[in-house]
Design an enzyme around this catalytic site. Structure first.
Site, PDB file in Angstrom:
ATOM      1  N   MET A  30      15.116 -13.400  50.939  1.00 27.07           N
ATOM      2  CA  MET A  30      14.894 -13.940  49.652  1.00 27.07           C
ATOM      3  C   MET A  30      15.925 -13.515  48.634  1.00 27.07           C
ATOM      4  O   MET A  30      15.845 -13.669  47.458  1.00 27.07           O
ATOM      5  CB  MET A  30      13.636 -13.689  49.083  1.00 27.07           C
ATOM      6  N   LEU A  33      19.961  -8.665  47.355  1.00 31.16           N
ATOM      7  CA  LEU A  33      20.304  -7.885  48.148  1.00 31.16           C
ATOM      8  C   LEU A  33      20.291  -6.261  47.893  1.00 31.16           C
ATOM      9  O   LEU A  33      21.040  -6.051  46.785  1.00 31.16           O
ATOM     10  CB  LEU A  33      21.563  -8.305  49.072  1.00 31.16           C
ATOM     11  N   GLY A  36      18.514  -2.264  52.377  1.00 30.25           N
ATOM     12  CA  GLY A  36      17.535  -2.715  53.173  1.00 30.25           C
ATOM     13  C   GLY A  36      17.995  -3.969  53.945  1.00 30.25           C
ATOM     14  O   GLY A  36      17.934  -4.181  55.017  1.00 30.25           O
ATOM     15  N   HIS A  37      18.362  -4.948  52.950  1.00 30.21           N
ATOM     16  CA  HIS A  37      18.737  -6.076  53.942  1.00 30.21           C
ATOM     17  C   HIS A  37      20.181  -6.082  54.341  1.00 30.21           C
ATOM     18  O   HIS A  37      20.313  -6.792  55.702  1.00 30.21           O
ATOM     19  CB  HIS A  37      19.100  -7.142  52.626  1.00 30.21           C
ATOM     20  N   LYS A 149       9.748  -2.871  57.244  1.00 26.76           N
ATOM     21  CA  LYS A 149       9.338  -2.526  56.070  1.00 26.76           C
ATOM     22  C   LYS A 149       8.093  -3.742  55.838  1.00 26.76           C
ATOM     23  O   LYS A 149       6.874  -3.607  55.505  1.00 26.76           O
ATOM     24  CB  LYS A 149      10.187  -2.817  54.867  1.00 26.76           C
ATOM     25  N   SER A 185      13.185  -2.002  47.951  1.00 24.84           N
ATOM     26  CA  SER A 185      12.552  -3.483  47.696  1.00 24.84           C
ATOM     27  C   SER A 185      13.141  -4.241  46.618  1.00 24.84           C
ATOM     28  O   SER A 185      13.242  -3.517  45.332  1.00 24.84           O
ATOM     29  CB  SER A 185      10.961  -3.475  47.501  1.00 24.84           C
ATOM     30  N   ARG A 187      11.685  -5.872  44.638  1.00 25.99           N
ATOM     31  CA  ARG A 187      10.642  -6.001  43.704  1.00 25.99           C
ATOM     32  C   ARG A 187      10.588  -4.453  42.930  1.00 25.99           C
ATOM     33  O   ARG A 187       9.889  -4.242  41.864  1.00 25.99           O
ATOM     34  CB  ARG A 187       9.153  -6.113  44.077  1.00 25.99           C
TER      35      ARG A 187
HETATM   36  P1  AMP Z   1      13.073 -10.029  51.406  1.00 24.59           P
HETATM   37  O1  AMP Z   1      14.242 -10.533  50.678  1.00 24.59           O
HETATM   38  O2  AMP Z   1      12.165  -9.139  50.720  1.00 24.59           O
HETATM   39  O3  AMP Z   1      11.989 -11.245  51.814  1.00 24.59           O
HETATM   40  O4  AMP Z   1      13.158  -9.359  52.636  1.00 24.59           O
HETATM   41  C1  AMP Z   1      14.172  -9.876  53.731  1.00 24.59           C
HETATM   42  C2  AMP Z   1      14.387  -9.078  55.134  1.00 24.59           C
HETATM   43  O5  AMP Z   1      14.613  -7.792  54.622  1.00 24.59           O
HETATM   44  C3  AMP Z   1      12.776  -8.942  55.756  1.00 24.59           C
HETATM   45  O6  AMP Z   1      13.092  -8.965  57.101  1.00 24.59           O
HETATM   46  C4  AMP Z   1      12.355  -7.416  55.361  1.00 24.59           C
HETATM   47  O7  AMP Z   1      11.455  -6.843  55.930  1.00 24.59           O
HETATM   48  C5  AMP Z   1      13.742  -6.885  55.135  1.00 24.59           C
HETATM   49  N1  AMP Z   1      13.684  -5.641  54.394  1.00 24.59           N
HETATM   50  C6  AMP Z   1      13.488  -5.711  53.038  1.00 24.59           C
HETATM   51  N2  AMP Z   1      13.510  -4.526  52.483  1.00 24.59           N
HETATM   52  C7  AMP Z   1      13.733  -3.401  53.508  1.00 24.59           C
HETATM   53  C8  AMP Z   1      13.832  -2.175  53.666  1.00 24.59           C
HETATM   54  N3  AMP Z   1      13.781  -1.211  52.533  1.00 24.59           N
HETATM   55  N4  AMP Z   1      14.268  -1.761  54.854  1.00 24.59           N
HETATM   56  C9  AMP Z   1      14.511  -2.385  55.888  1.00 24.59           C
HETATM   57  N5  AMP Z   1      14.382  -3.779  55.868  1.00 24.59           N
HETATM   58  C10 AMP Z   1      14.079  -4.400  54.666  1.00 24.59           C
END
Ligand code: AMP
Length: 281
Positions: A30, A33, A36-37, A149, A185, A187
């Site tokens: 989403m 970035l 983690g991403h 995560k 995150s 957030r």
């Molecule tokens: P999001 O943008 O929050 O929807 O996350 C997109 C992808 O990144 C999802 O597969 C999450 O699990 C992964 N993700 C988000 N934060 C982390 C993190 N701290 N470590 C590993 N993967 C992450």
């Protein structure tokens, strides 16, 4: 780096790549970035020739009371970060492109969607599986990667792929944390300085319960209670703390034997919802 905003544009690009024999990897996000991403890109790179990252804040996975409107967005910065991590194509569609007028189809995965985050966010996983299913059909990736995560999300997607015969292999990728242990995150930017100071307590608690597990404590209920007590401070409101089988996500209350176990939690710090988890075996 190519930025595709339209489904047909992306399909044409990918058809050409596939004709040249390229294996395609998909990293759904989403945006906003962080490391983690970017670590997901690192995980998928060895398996594929071309990495597509989707950046789409998916409205169907937010309930009306959640933070869809205020979810942080910064596409310009994301493009630079994704490019330096090795992403070749960004797919960043509009909401109308993904959900045109008259849209009415959704994917629902049963049991593994129901507990944990699914209990407090009843329509969340229906939105996630629908958008990921659509992305799989649009991109037709050979591999796709999801972070541990969002552990339940990873399990739900694996179940969907198995049940609905999507021809894609799913990779899991470990949680990336700040130096003080807080899981990265998008957030985390919502946290006030005081909440941010308290937030490392989550991982610190998960680790100390893991230590107790490794020291011989094997009763599910006791391990959950230890977690609850350690997080009993006014700045933290617990949404759930659960010890579950790491594959079925079914709660484990009694004695734990040799099954794979996950300790998962979600809390609110103010109005910010944070999730984290740790494998105990
Ligand atoms: P999001 O943008 O929050 O929807 O996350 C997109 C992808 O990144 C999802 O597969 C999450 O699990 C992964 N993700 C988000 N934060 C982390 C993190 N701290 N470590 C590993 N993967 C992450």
């Amino acid at each position: 780096m190519i930025i595709a905003r339209k489904i047909e544009q992306l399909k044409t690009l990918l058809a050409k790549a596939r004709l040249s024999g390229h294996k395609v990897g998909l990293v759904p996000t989403m945006g906003y970035l962080h490391e983690g991403h970017l670590s997901l890109v690192e995980t998928i790179v060895p398996y594929v020739d071309l990495v597509v990252m989707s950046i789409f804040v998916n409205p169907t996975q937010f309930s009306p009371s959640e933070d869809y409107e205020s979810y942080p967005r910064d596409l310009e910065k994301d493009i630079k970060r994704a490019e330096s991590a090795g992403v070749e194509i960004i797919f960043s569609p509009s909401v109308r492109e993904m959900y045109p007028k008259g849209y009415q189809s959704f994917i629902h995965v049963d049991k593994v969607s129901e507990g944990l985050c699914g209990a407090s966010r009843p329509h969340h996983f229906r939105g996630v599986t629908t958008v990921v299913g659509k992305l799989f059909n649009i991109v037709q990736p050979d591999f796709a990667v999801f972070g541990e995560k969002d552990y339940q999300q990873l399990v739900v997607i694996k179940q969907m792929v198995k049940d609905l015969n999507f021809p894609v292999r799913i990779l899991g990728s470990p949680i990336i944390r700040e130096d003080d242990g807080l899981a990265k995150s998008s957030r985390n930017v919502y946290l006030s300085p005081e909440q941010r100071r308290n937030a490392p307590l989550l991982y610190c608690t998960l680790q100390s319960v893991k230590d107790a597990f490794e020291g011989g404590e094997r009763t599910g209920k006791t391990l959950v209670e230890m977690t609850r007590q350690a997080l009993d401070i006014p700045e933290v409101q617990i949404d759930y703390i659960e010890l579950v089988h790491a594959e079925s996500l079914q709660p484990l209350q009694g004695k734990i034997h040799s099954q794979p176990v996950l300790l998962a939690l979600a809390v609110y710090m103010g109005s910010t919802r944070l999730i984290d988890n740790i494998r105990l075996q």
